[in-house]
Design a protein around this motif. Structure first.
Motif, PDB file in Angstrom:
ATOM      1  N   ILE B  50       0.845  -1.212   0.000  1.00 38.00           N
ATOM      2  CA  ILE B  50       0.000   0.000   0.000  1.00 38.00           C
ATOM      3  C   ILE B  50       0.875   1.256   0.000  1.00 38.00           C
ATOM      4  O   ILE B  50       0.532   2.277  -0.599  1.00 38.00           O
ATOM      5  CB  ILE B  50      -1.013  -0.001   1.168  1.00 38.00           C
ATOM      6  N   THR B  51       2.030   1.169   0.631  1.00 42.50           N
ATOM      7  CA  THR B  51       2.955   2.299   0.590  1.00 42.50           C
ATOM      8  C   THR B  51       3.430   2.534  -0.841  1.00 42.50           C
ATOM      9  O   THR B  51       3.432   3.667  -1.338  1.00 42.50           O
ATOM     10  CB  THR B  51       4.168   2.021   1.504  1.00 42.50           C
ATOM     11  N   ASN B  53       1.961   1.680  -3.486  1.00 40.94           N
ATOM     12  CA  ASN B  53       0.826   2.010  -4.331  1.00 40.94           C
ATOM     13  C   ASN B  53       0.319   3.429  -4.092  1.00 40.94           C
ATOM     14  O   ASN B  53       0.233   4.240  -5.018  1.00 40.94           O
ATOM     15  CB  ASN B  53      -0.277   0.979  -4.062  1.00 40.94           C
ATOM     16  N   THR B  54       0.015   3.751  -2.826  1.00 43.10           N
ATOM     17  CA  THR B  54      -0.634   5.037  -2.567  1.00 43.10           C
ATOM     18  C   THR B  54       0.341   6.160  -2.212  1.00 43.10           C
ATOM     19  O   THR B  54       0.026   7.323  -2.409  1.00 43.10           O
ATOM     20  CB  THR B  54      -1.686   4.910  -1.441  1.00 43.10           C
ATOM     21  N   GLY B  57       3.015   5.883  -5.514  1.00 41.94           N
ATOM     22  CA  GLY B  57       2.249   5.998  -6.749  1.00 41.94           C
ATOM     23  C   GLY B  57       2.516   4.922  -7.791  1.00 41.94           C
ATOM     24  O   GLY B  57       2.214   5.104  -8.971  1.00 41.94           O
ATOM     25  N   PHE B  60      -0.733  -0.877  -9.168  1.00 42.08           N
ATOM     26  CA  PHE B  60      -0.959  -1.899  -8.159  1.00 42.08           C
ATOM     27  C   PHE B  60      -0.100  -3.151  -8.339  1.00 42.08           C
ATOM     28  O   PHE B  60       0.465  -3.665  -7.367  1.00 42.08           O
ATOM     29  CB  PHE B  60      -2.439  -2.303  -8.104  1.00 42.08           C
ATOM     30  N   ARG B 117      -7.185   1.088   5.231  1.00 44.22           N
ATOM     31  CA  ARG B 117      -6.817   1.709   3.959  1.00 44.22           C
ATOM     32  C   ARG B 117      -7.178   0.764   2.824  1.00 44.22           C
ATOM     33  O   ARG B 117      -7.318  -0.428   3.049  1.00 44.22           O
ATOM     34  CB  ARG B 117      -5.288   1.920   3.892  1.00 44.22           C
ATOM     35  N   SER B 118      -7.277   1.329   1.628  1.00 48.15           N
ATOM     36  CA  SER B 118      -7.450   0.427   0.489  1.00 48.15           C
ATOM     37  C   SER B 118      -6.551   0.834  -0.666  1.00 48.15           C
ATOM     38  O   SER B 118      -6.084   1.964  -0.737  1.00 48.15           O
ATOM     39  CB  SER B 118      -8.917   0.341   0.061  1.00 48.15           C
ATOM     40  N   TYR B 119      -6.295  -0.146  -1.534  1.00 41.95           N
ATOM     41  CA  TYR B 119      -5.405   0.077  -2.666  1.00 41.95           C
ATOM     42  C   TYR B 119      -6.070   0.994  -3.678  1.00 41.95           C
ATOM     43  O   TYR B 119      -7.298   0.991  -3.838  1.00 41.95           O
ATOM     44  CB  TYR B 119      -5.056  -1.252  -3.342  1.00 41.95           C
ATOM     45  N   ASP B 120      -5.242   1.737  -4.350  1.00 36.39           N
ATOM     46  CA  ASP B 120      -5.707   2.619  -5.410  1.00 36.39           C
ATOM     47  C   ASP B 120      -5.686   1.829  -6.714  1.00 36.39           C
ATOM     48  O   ASP B 120      -4.743   1.892  -7.489  1.00 36.39           O
ATOM     49  CB  ASP B 120      -4.772   3.847  -5.479  1.00 36.39           C
TER      50      ASP B 120
END
Ligand code: ADP
Ligand code: MG
Lengths: 250, 292
Positions: B50-51, B53-54, B57, B60, B117-120
Motif C-alpha cells: 500500500i505504501t 501504491n498510494t 504511486g 498496483f 486503507r485500500s489500494y488505489d
C-alpha cells in the motif's frame, strides 16, 4: 592404556602407511556428559579399520566428533595432518570425508534417485557418478523412483552407502552397516565396503558383529568407556584370548 | 445467497489462507517452531504494497511485487536478527515470535495509524459475463487473486520437486542432520525458506487487503485460521498446508449453509475443525512429514 595386554599401544609408528585421519587425545561428549576420554586413533591410507566395543562405549560418538556433528572438548582431529576439529559437517564433506550414520541414514520422503542427488550436493556434476553407482548397485537402479522409506533394511543400508559415495570420498566413516540385517544381506554390505576400499577409499568402520567386522579389516581398535583399550592388526585382535573373552563373546 | 456464490467466496478466502499456511508450515518444518509472527508478516506485506501504491504511486501490480519483496526481506531479516541467534528450544522461539508479532504490529500502527486503507486500483465491480452465465458475483480483483495464487502455488510445487534448491529444502525438512552430513549448507536453505515463506505470506496479505481492507490487525486476526489449516494438513507438510488451507477456507465460507448456523459462527468453524483433528488425527490429513 593397554599395559599388559601384549597388544600394541596406539602410536603413529604402528600405522602401516601414511595417516589420513587421526584423533589426538580427544575428550568429548554431549552437554555435560563426557563420553570420550583421551581417545587417540588413526586411519592409514587405503586401510579398513574397525572399531569394536560394547554398547555405549562411545564408538558412534567418535564418528560424530570427526564429522563435526559435535565438537571435541579438547584434543584434535586431523585430516592429512590438518586440524579439522569443529569444522561443520557440510564442510567436512567438501574435504573428501563421507559418513554413513547408523540410523536415520536415508531421506525417507525422498526417492532413491533424489537421495543420491542430495549426496552429490557439494559437487558440480553428479549424474555421471550416480550412473556408475547404479551399475555397481543394480538394486538401486531398479528402485530409483521409489521413496527411500519403502526400502528394506538392507536396501536402505546400500542406499546410505551409495549416497555417501556420490562424493567419491577419500575417507569413509561407516557406523554399524550390518545392524539389524539378515546374515546374507550382511555379507553383501561387507562386500560393498570391501569394494569401496579397493577402489581407493580408506574406511573407518564401527561393527557390532566384531568378528565379521574385523574379518574384512586391516586393523582394529577396541573401545570401552570412551577410550581405546586395545589396538592392533585385525588378526591379532581376533586371536587375542583376553579380547576374545571380554569383547568377542569368548 | 446461493450455494455457488458461497463456494466462489470460499475459493477466494482459501487462496489467502493457503498462501499464509505454506510459510507457516515451511518455518515449522525447517526451523522447527510455530511462528506466531507469520500472520503479522502478511500485514507487513500488505502495508509494503500500500505504501508503494498510494504513497509512491506505483501501479498496483508493481506495488504488489514490492509488498512481496518487503515480506520476504522482513522474514529473512527477522530470522537473522532474532530467531537464528537464539540458541533455545521451540517453546522459547514460539514466545519470541509472539514478541516479534507485537513489534511488526506496533511498527505498522506507529507508521500508518489504525485506520483501514485500500489500494488505489479498480476492479471492484462484478464481472457481468460471469454473473450472467453462473449467477456468481465475482470482481476482477477476486479473479486476479485466484489466478495469482494458482501461479504461485504451482511455481512453489515446481521449485520443490524439480530444482536442486527444492530438493535440498525437502531433504533438510526430512532430516536436518543428515542434510548437513550430505553436504547441504542448511543455512542457505533456511534463508531460502524464509524468503519463500515471507514472500508468500506477503502475497496473501496483499490479496487479503485487495479482497477486503488493509489494516494493521489484519494478519493477526487470521493467525489462528492459519494454524487450523496447517494442523489440518499435517504440521510441517507444505502440500498438507495447501490442502488444509483450502479445506479451512471453504469451511469458513460455507458455514452459513448449515441450517441454523449463521455467518457469525464462521470463525468458530476453523477452530472446531482444528480441535477435532487434534483429538482424532493429530498427524493431520497428510500425516506429518510426508511430502516436504
Ligand atoms: N545425542 C546424545 N545426547 C546425549 N547422550 C548421548 C547422545 N548420543 C549418545 N549418547 C550417550 O553417549 C554414550 C556413548 O554413546 P555412543 O557413542 O552412541 O555409543 P556406541 O556407539 O559405542 O554404542 C552413551 O552413554 C549414550 O547414552
Ligand atoms: Mg553406536
Amino acid at each position: 592404556m593397554t599395559a599388559g595386554t601384549g597388544l600394541t599401544d596406539v602410536g603413529r609408528s604402528e600405522l602401516p602407511t601414511e595417516i589420513v585421519l587421526e584423533l589426538e587425545s580427544v575428550d568429548g561428549g554431549y552437554g555435560d556428559l563426557q563420553v570420550l576420554y583421551d581417545l587417540s586413533l588413526g586411519l592409514g591410507e587405503g586401510e579398513v579399520v574397525c572399531l569394536i566395543g560394547p554398547n555405549g562405549a562411545g564408538k558412534s560418538t567418535v564418528l560424530r566428533t570427526v564429522f563435526g556433528l559435535i565438537e571435541p572438548w579438547s584434543g584434535r582431529v586431523l585430516l592429512r595432518g590438518e586440524e579439522i576439529s569443529g569444522t561443520a559437517p557440510e564442510e567436512v564433506v567438501r574435504l573428501g570425508v563421507g559418513y554413513v550414520p547408523q540410523v536415520k541414514n536415508v531421506f525417507g520422503s525422498l526417492t532413491v534417485h533424489e537421495n543420491l542427488q542430495i549426496g552429490g550436493t557439494a559437487r558440480e556434476e553428479s549424474e555421471g557418478v550416480i550412473a556408475d553407482l547404479y551399475e555397481r548397485f543394480p538394486l538401486l537402479a531398479e528402485k530409483r523412483g521409489a521413496k527411500a522409506r519403502s526400502l528394506s533394511g538392507g536396501q536402505r543400508q546400500v542406499l546410505a552407502l551409495a549416497r555417501a559415495l556420490v562424493m567419491e570420498p577419500d575417507v569413509l566413516l561407516i557406523d554399524e552397516p550390518s545392524a539389524g540385517l539378515a546374515p546374507t544381506v550382511v555379507e553383501d554390505v561387507f562386500e560393498s565396503v570391501r569394494t569401496v576400499n579397493e577402489l581407493g577409499t580408506s574406511v573407518l568402520m564401527i561393527e557390532q558383529n566384531a568378528r565379521a567386522g574385523l574379518g574384512i579389516s586391516d586393523r582394529g581398535y577396541v573401545l570401552d568407556q570412551g577410550t581405546v583399550k586395545f589396538a592392533g592388526d585385525a588378526d591379532e585382535i581376533l586371536d587375542h584370548p583376553e579380547v576374545a573373552e571380554l569383547y568377542l563373546g569368548g | 445467497m446461493c450455494a455457488l456464490q458461497l463456494v466462489a467466496d470460499g475459493v477466494i478466502f482459501s487462496c489467502i489462507i493457503i498462501l499464509g499456511s505454506i510459510g507457516l508450515s515451511l518455518v515449522y518444518d525447517i526451523a522447527n517452531f510455530p511462528n506466531f509472527a507469520h500472520g503479522d508478516l502478511m500485514a507487513v506485506g500488505a502495508f509494503g504494497a500500500i505504501t508503494a501504491n498510494t504513497v509512491l504511486g506505483l501501479p498496483f501490480v508493481a506495488a504488489a511485487v514490492v509488498g512481496i519483496g518487503v515480506g520476504a526481506t522482513v522474514g529473512v531479516a527477522t530470522e537473522r536478527v532474532v530467531f537464528e541467534p537464539l540458541d533455545v528450544g521451540p517453546l522459547e522461539l514460539l514466545i519470541a515470535s509472539i514478541g516479534v508479532a507485537l513489534c511488526y504490529r506496533a511498527v505498522l500502527i506507529g507508521g500508518f495509524g489504525s485506520d483501514p486503507r485500500s489500494y488505489d486500483v479498480g476492479g471492484r465491480g462484478r464481472v457481468e459475463a460471469l454473473h450472467e452465465a453462473t449467477g456468481i458475483a465475482a470482481s476482477p480483483r477476486s479473479i486476479a487473486i485466484v489466478a495469482s495464487t494458482l501461479v504461485l502455488v504451482l511455481s512453489l510445487h515446481l521449485l520443490l520437486q524439480y530444482t536442486s534448491l527444492g530438493r535440498q529444502m525437502r531433504a533438510t525438512a526430512d532430516d536436518p542432520d543428515l542434510a548437513r552430513v550430505s553436504g547441504i549448507r542448511t543455512r542457505t536453505v533456511t534463508t531460502a525458506m524464509w524468503i519463500i515463506g515471507g514472500g508468500l505470506a506477503a502475497a496473501g496479505g496483499v490479496f487479503l487487503g485487495l479482497d477486503t481492507i488493509v489494516r494493521p490487525q489484519m494478519g493477526f486476526d487470521l493467525l489462528l485460521v492459519l494454524f487450523a489449516a496447517v494442523i489440518l494438513g499435517g504440521i510441517g507438510s507444505v502440500y498438507g498446508a495447501m490442502l488444509g488451507g483450502f479445506a479451512i477456507g471453504m469451511a469458513h465460507e460455507l458455514t452459513p449453509l448449515v441450517p441454523g448456523v449463521g455467518t457469525e459462527y464462521k470463525a468458530a468453524v476453523a477452530f472446531v475443525i482444528m480441535i477435532l483433528i487434534l483429538l482424532f488425527r493429530p498427524s493431520g490429513i497428510m500425516g506429518g512429514k510426508e511430502s516436504a
